[in-house]
Design an enzyme around this catalytic site. Structure first.
Site, PDB file in Angstrom:
ATOM      1  N   ASP A  85      77.346 -30.871 114.774  1.00  0.00           N
ATOM      2  CA  ASP A  85      75.920 -31.198 114.963  1.00  0.00           C
ATOM      3  C   ASP A  85      75.160 -31.264 113.643  1.00  0.00           C
ATOM      4  O   ASP A  85      73.948 -31.038 113.602  1.00  0.00           O
ATOM      5  CB  ASP A  85      75.249 -30.184 115.902  1.00  0.00           C
ATOM      6  CG  ASP A  85      75.989 -30.015 117.205  1.00  0.00           C
ATOM      7  OD1 ASP A  85      76.253 -31.039 117.862  1.00  0.00           O
ATOM      8  OD2 ASP A  85      76.321 -28.874 117.572  1.00  0.00           O
ATOM      9  N   GLY A  89      76.275 -38.766 112.430  1.00  0.00           N
ATOM     10  CA  GLY A  89      76.044 -40.097 112.962  1.00  0.00           C
ATOM     11  C   GLY A  89      74.982 -40.863 112.208  1.00  0.00           C
ATOM     12  O   GLY A  89      75.097 -42.078 112.019  1.00  0.00           O
ATOM     13  N   HIS A 113      76.930 -37.907 118.941  1.00  0.00           N
ATOM     14  CA  HIS A 113      76.200 -38.323 117.749  1.00  0.00           C
ATOM     15  C   HIS A 113      74.927 -39.050 118.168  1.00  0.00           C
ATOM     16  O   HIS A 113      74.971 -39.992 118.958  1.00  0.00           O
ATOM     17  CB  HIS A 113      77.062 -39.239 116.875  1.00  0.00           C
ATOM     18  CG  HIS A 113      78.242 -38.545 116.265  1.00  0.00           C
ATOM     19  ND1 HIS A 113      79.271 -39.218 115.655  1.00  0.00           N
ATOM     20  CD2 HIS A 113      78.543 -37.233 116.176  1.00  0.00           C
ATOM     21  CE1 HIS A 113      80.166 -38.344 115.216  1.00  0.00           C
ATOM     22  NE2 HIS A 113      79.740 -37.140 115.525  1.00  0.00           N
ATOM     23  N   ASP A 404      63.667 -30.824 106.226  1.00  0.00           N
ATOM     24  CA  ASP A 404      62.284 -30.736 106.704  1.00  0.00           C
ATOM     25  C   ASP A 404      62.077 -29.606 107.707  1.00  0.00           C
ATOM     26  O   ASP A 404      60.958 -29.093 107.848  1.00  0.00           O
ATOM     27  CB  ASP A 404      61.872 -32.060 107.347  1.00  0.00           C
ATOM     28  CG  ASP A 404      62.792 -32.459 108.492  1.00  0.00           C
ATOM     29  OD1 ASP A 404      62.305 -32.632 109.620  1.00  0.00           O
ATOM     30  OD2 ASP A 404      64.007 -32.602 108.274  1.00  0.00           O
TER      31      ASP A 404
END
Length: 506
Positions: A85, A89, A113, A404
């Site tokens: 994770d 992708g 993905h 972020d």
């Protein structure tokens, strides 16, 4: 007993000394300039964390940042370096705009993905390679993948309904093993058996493990067998018999499944290809090939936290065996890592965070499984694990994602070592999970930047402390953090100039 002495103090404002790196020869495909280290797990709930505090300062470098150039390796591999994770992708989708072939080498539909097109539309993929959004790219499902064909064609129909056609652009290896409803039933039955023992793996129950088990015990069925209907039917009946003998009350309608595949055979036929031959032909023709990893190194069957791992090799070895490309044909190996970490399912997780902070990061980062929807466990960045993955895979570049998500934090911790109960420091991942549970994580604490960075697209525009965080990680690893993710969209990425010697790419 002698105990390792641990330095717990660093003067404020000290400049961190960059890790020394050796520049590899042009023939080397693996990073020789990395220092060996790999993780050992800190006790998640019951152990205390040892914290080192340092002032993050942009490290001094021996050379000026080089101007960014087009990414040129003929063969490029993108691998997950943590527990999955990481956002592989998205990078594959970005790089696929420059590559003619995009291939999957291992795993199955347990790998989810999430990618976005140029208009911000969201796509969730499980078996189709992420390069499918590039209409000029041919996508390959390699021989190392286990394929549930009904699920794959449902995914194909879903893409077609949204205007993305795969016709003539998707090849399935005739050597890839098929995953049947039988395997899903076995997966659920095995997890149910373990339910009362406290030893559940926490699989996706997609049948991945049982499918690979069939392959290993040599009673699996390959995609190419669909071209030989009688042989296919005999093999599936034999496979079903094994399930009936193994599990009491096992339910599976083998004749119904045979009929399903009999009707599918003509639909599947145009997609079936000798991809081992084809991908090497493309290489010899000079075509650019992008290889998309599934899962991640810390879930690797050999190198992960066994038995809490996946059923294949998501590390570099799985790329070689899963496509039939020789090692000397690989040009760049990119490791994708979050700026923090996540994990789904059971198993050791050294830097795991609990409570309110974990809940906040989970919501901000939308940390729920693409395949299962399960909430992901949350933790700090684990440099021991990341160095371990980097060394095994010979990483030439890093894609640091979701920077972020950390933007609201006053301070950010990074795990840099593990300390055993006797005080000895560990700098590698032990095979002994009990030892891993007893260890404490040694952290360094860096200042946060307390500023939204999701709209920033240039390295120099990032806050100084955000740049310092990335540069500090880069210097600790000795690998260029070339791509920095600052949001979910395709364009939400920052290219970082090189500050450490980069591995030579083909």
């Amino acid at each position: 007993m002698m105990k390792a002495q641990l330095q717990l103090h660093a003067p404020t404002g000290v400049v961190m000394r960059p890790a020394q790196a050796l520049r590899p020869s042009s023939a080397a495909l693996t990073s020789q300039w990395m220092q060996a280290a790999a993780p050992q797990r800190a006790s998640s709930r019951r152990s205390r964390a040892v914290t080192l505090r340092c002032q993050a300062v942009a490290p001094a470098v021996a050379q000026a940042p080089r101007p960014e150039e087009k990414f040129e390796p003929q063969v490029c591999v993108v691998l997950g370096t943590q527990w999955g994770d990481e956002g592989k992708g998205k990078l594959v989708d970005i790089l696929a705009q420059e590559y003619e072939i995009v291939a999957r080498a291992q795993g199955g539909a347990n790998a989810g993905h999430t990618i976005y097109d140029s208009e911000g539309n969201k796509y969730k993929l499980h078996l189709i390679p992420s390069g499918i959004l590039n209409p000029a790219a041919t996508c390959v499902i390699g021989n190392g993948v286990v394929v549930h064909l009904p699920g794959l064609f449902e995914e194909i129909r879903g893409m077609k309904e949204r205007g993305v056609s795969v016709e003539g652009r998707l090849l399935i290896s005739d050597r890839a093993h098929m995953l049947f409803e039988l395997h899903k039933e076995i997966d659920g039955a095995r997890e149910a058996e373990l339910a009362g023992t406290g030893k559940q793996i926490g699989t996706t129950k997609r049948g991945i493990g049982p499918a690979y088990a069939s392959k290993a015990t040599r009673n699996g069925i390959r995609v190419g067998d669909l071209k030989r209907p009688k042989i296919f039917e005999e093999k599936l009946r034999k496979l079903a018999d094994d399930g009936f003998k193994r599990f009491e009350g096992f339910e599976y309608d083998v004749e119904a499944d045979i009929e399903t595949y009999r009707q599918m055979a003509a639909t599947v036929a145009p997609f079936i290809s000798d991809t081992v031959f084809q991908i090497n032909e493309w290489y010899d023709e000079g075509k650019k090939i992008l290889i998309e990893g599934a899962n991640a190194t810390m879930l690797d069957l050999d190198f992960g936290t066994y038995p809490f791992v996946t059923s294949s090799n998501p590390s570099i070895g799985g790329v070689i065996s899963g496509l039939g490309l020789a090692p000397n044909k690989l040009g760049a190996v990119i490791g994708v890592a979050k700026a923090y970490t996540t994990r789904v399912g059971a198993g050791p997780y050294p830097t795991e965070i609990f409570g309110e902070l974990a809940d906040e990061l989970r919501e901000v980062g939308a940390e729920y499984g693409t395949t299962t929807g399960r909430p992901r466990r949350i933790g700090w960045l684990d440099l021991v694990a990341l160095k371990f993955a980097s060394r095994i895979n010979g990483l030439t570049h890093i894609n640091l994602t979701k920077l972020d998500v950390l933007s609201d934090l006053e301070e950010i911790k990074v795990g840099v070592a593990y300390r055993k109960p006797d005080g000895e420091l560990l700098h590698t991942v032990p095979e002994d999970l009990d030892l891993l549970e007893q260890c404490e994580v040694v952290y360094e604490t860096l200042p946060g930047w307390k500023q939204d960075i999701s709209k920033i697209r240039q390295w120099d525009d990032l806050p100084e402390k955000a740049r310092s965080y990335v540069s500090w990680v880069e210097q600790k690893l000795g690998v260029h953090c070339k791509w920095i993710g600052v949001g979910p969209g395709r364009d939400a990425i920052v290219m970082k100039p090189a500050e450490v010697p980069a591995a030579v790419s083909r």
